[in-house]
Motif scaffolding. Sequence first.
Motif, PDB file in Angstrom:
ATOM      1  N   UNK A   1      -4.571 -12.039  19.581  1.00  7.98           N
ATOM      2  CA  UNK A   1      -3.543 -12.804  20.294  1.00  7.98           C
ATOM      3  C   UNK A   1      -2.168 -12.173  20.127  1.00  7.98           C
ATOM      4  N   UNK A   2      -1.762 -11.887  18.895  1.00  9.28           N
ATOM      5  CA  UNK A   2      -0.400 -11.395  18.696  1.00  9.28           C
ATOM      6  C   UNK A   2      -0.211  -9.966  19.173  1.00  9.28           C
ATOM      7  N   UNK A   3      -1.271  -9.147  19.138  1.00  4.86           N
ATOM      8  CA  UNK A   3      -1.174  -7.831  19.768  1.00  4.86           C
ATOM      9  C   UNK A   3      -1.068  -7.975  21.283  1.00  4.86           C
ATOM     10  N   UNK A   4      -1.853  -8.881  21.842  1.00  2.00           N
ATOM     11  CA  UNK A   4      -1.819  -9.100  23.292  1.00  2.00           C
ATOM     12  C   UNK A   4      -0.436  -9.555  23.744  1.00  2.00           C
ATOM     13  N   UNK A   5       0.186 -10.434  22.973  1.00  2.00           N
ATOM     14  CA  UNK A   5       1.507 -10.935  23.350  1.00  2.00           C
ATOM     15  C   UNK A   5       2.543  -9.816  23.344  1.00  2.00           C
ATOM     16  N   UNK A   6       2.476  -8.935  22.356  1.00  2.00           N
ATOM     17  CA  UNK A   6       3.428  -7.808  22.301  1.00  2.00           C
ATOM     18  C   UNK A   6       3.189  -6.845  23.462  1.00  2.00           C
ATOM     19  N   UNK A   7       1.935  -6.504  23.708  1.00  2.00           N
ATOM     20  CA  UNK A   7       1.624  -5.585  24.810  1.00  2.00           C
ATOM     21  C   UNK A   7       2.054  -6.186  26.142  1.00  2.00           C
ATOM     22  N   UNK A   8       1.801  -7.491  26.327  1.00  2.00           N
ATOM     23  CA  UNK A   8       2.206  -8.147  27.569  1.00  2.00           C
ATOM     24  C   UNK A   8       3.718  -8.135  27.733  1.00  2.00           C
ATOM     25  N   UNK A   9       4.444  -8.329  26.642  1.00  4.99           N
ATOM     26  CA  UNK A   9       5.908  -8.337  26.715  1.00  4.99           C
ATOM     27  C   UNK A   9       6.468  -6.976  27.086  1.00  4.99           C
ATOM     28  N   UNK A  10       5.741  -5.908  26.753  1.00  7.32           N
ATOM     29  CA  UNK A  10       6.205  -4.556  27.054  1.00  7.32           C
ATOM     30  C   UNK A  10       5.605  -4.000  28.338  1.00  7.32           C
ATOM     31  N   UNK A  11       4.751  -4.779  28.976  1.00  5.97           N
ATOM     32  CA  UNK A  11       4.088  -4.312  30.191  1.00  5.97           C
ATOM     33  C   UNK A  11       5.044  -4.330  31.375  1.00  5.97           C
ATOM     34  N   UNK A  12       4.743  -3.521  32.385  1.00 11.77           N
ATOM     35  CA  UNK A  12       5.619  -3.447  33.559  1.00 11.77           C
ATOM     36  C   UNK A  12       5.482  -4.644  34.475  1.00 11.77           C
ATOM     37  N   UNK A  13       4.316  -5.305  34.437  1.00 11.70           N
ATOM     38  CA  UNK A  13       4.044  -6.411  35.349  1.00 11.70           C
ATOM     39  C   UNK A  13       3.697  -7.658  34.552  1.00 11.70           C
TER      40      UNK A  13
END
Length: 442
Positions: free
Chosen positions: A42-54
């Motif tokens: 979950x917390x890795x996903x949240x960080x990756x999503x926050x840095x994603x372009x979309x």
Amino acid sequence: MPDSAPTPSHRNDTPTGEHWPAPTAGAPVRARVRLPGSKSVTNRALVIAALSEAPCLVRRPLVSRDSELMVGALRALGVTVTEVPSDSPDAPDLSIAPAPLTGPASVDVGNAGTVMRFVPPLAALASGDVRFDGDPRARERPVGELLGALRALGADIDDGGRGAFPFTLHGTGAVRGGEVILDASGSSQFVSALLLGGARFTEGVHVRHQGPPVPSQPHLDMTVEMLRAAGATVTTGQNSWKVEPGPLRATEITVEPDLSNAAPFLAAALVSKGEITVEGWPEHTTQAGDALRGLFTRMGGEVSRTDGTDLTLRGTGAIHGITADLRDVGELTPTIAAVAALADSPSRLTGIAHLRRHETDRIAALATEINRLGGDAVELPDGLVIRPRPLHGGVFHSYDDHRMATSGAVIGLAVPGVEVENIATTRKTMPDFPGLWSEVLS
């Protein structure tokens, strides 16, 4: 030994909270368990999503104190996180709308290792000052290696020379990046933190570890696999990890059930001669909890799979001691130690010196609490030797550590009169452990 405040040879906050009478299993425990989502995913996903372009949808995330702290940190940096209806009865999905990271901001890391390590690289990418602080125990947990690495990569950090919380990161909107050498033997999260932010660094990041072995290899594998799934170019070698600069393009990430949180439930089957089925156990996973299949088989359980999705552990009536190097799966240690205290032969658990600087010094805490109940647990520099003895009831202190609390619950299955202090600390990674535990035992 009296049930007063514990005095183990380690630093910890004074135990607080009410005593929870741990249920005793009067019959074999037989149940199906649907576990909440993995905290680590979950917390890795949240960080990756926050840095994603979309925009990105995080499906079936964990709702717990650690995940709420991560959401709070991202929102403080300007990321829009919205709850949306889901097909899971456990929690809503989370829609992440990336935005330029900004300050000034204040981030509360609580006592969440992923938040205290994963968010500073994001703050270095923000424009403005970001102040970090957390629970008192957070100020004792290792973070200096990460701060030093971030400085070497171009970040401006004011920590008063302590290498610890609290500190302020003066974000400039960009991080140069490049190659950095650090000692990650204290926590694999130092490496994961730099890799998660690395794709957004101007030169990417090349992390080299120098020192004793890095613990928790499955968590590093998880970080690498999730970054690659989001489009990052990641190469790995011996004590070397490299992320090329470039965009992340995650649009949907589904969170697996938390397999480490399966530990006390599978242990219930082993201890009570029962049978527990965990729903949705993935066929392929980088979670450390997947090692439970082999560890509990060695300790006397029988493991089988159903329909390729569920995993069942059956207790055979025997509980054997185990000699195991748990370096890669240290978070499983409290439950393994609890089962070992009820076994028919001694156990030796090693490779876990890094646990001394987790939520509490777990090695000292486990030895203290097992011995408090009449057991025979001896600390090693990097682990424990546990020689089974008849146990008796008493207070099992949690030290505000969720995995200590659940290990006390496991012992309570076989030992009447065990009371776990501050069972509410389990909310760190499980929304309602006492409720689910009671449901499983009913």
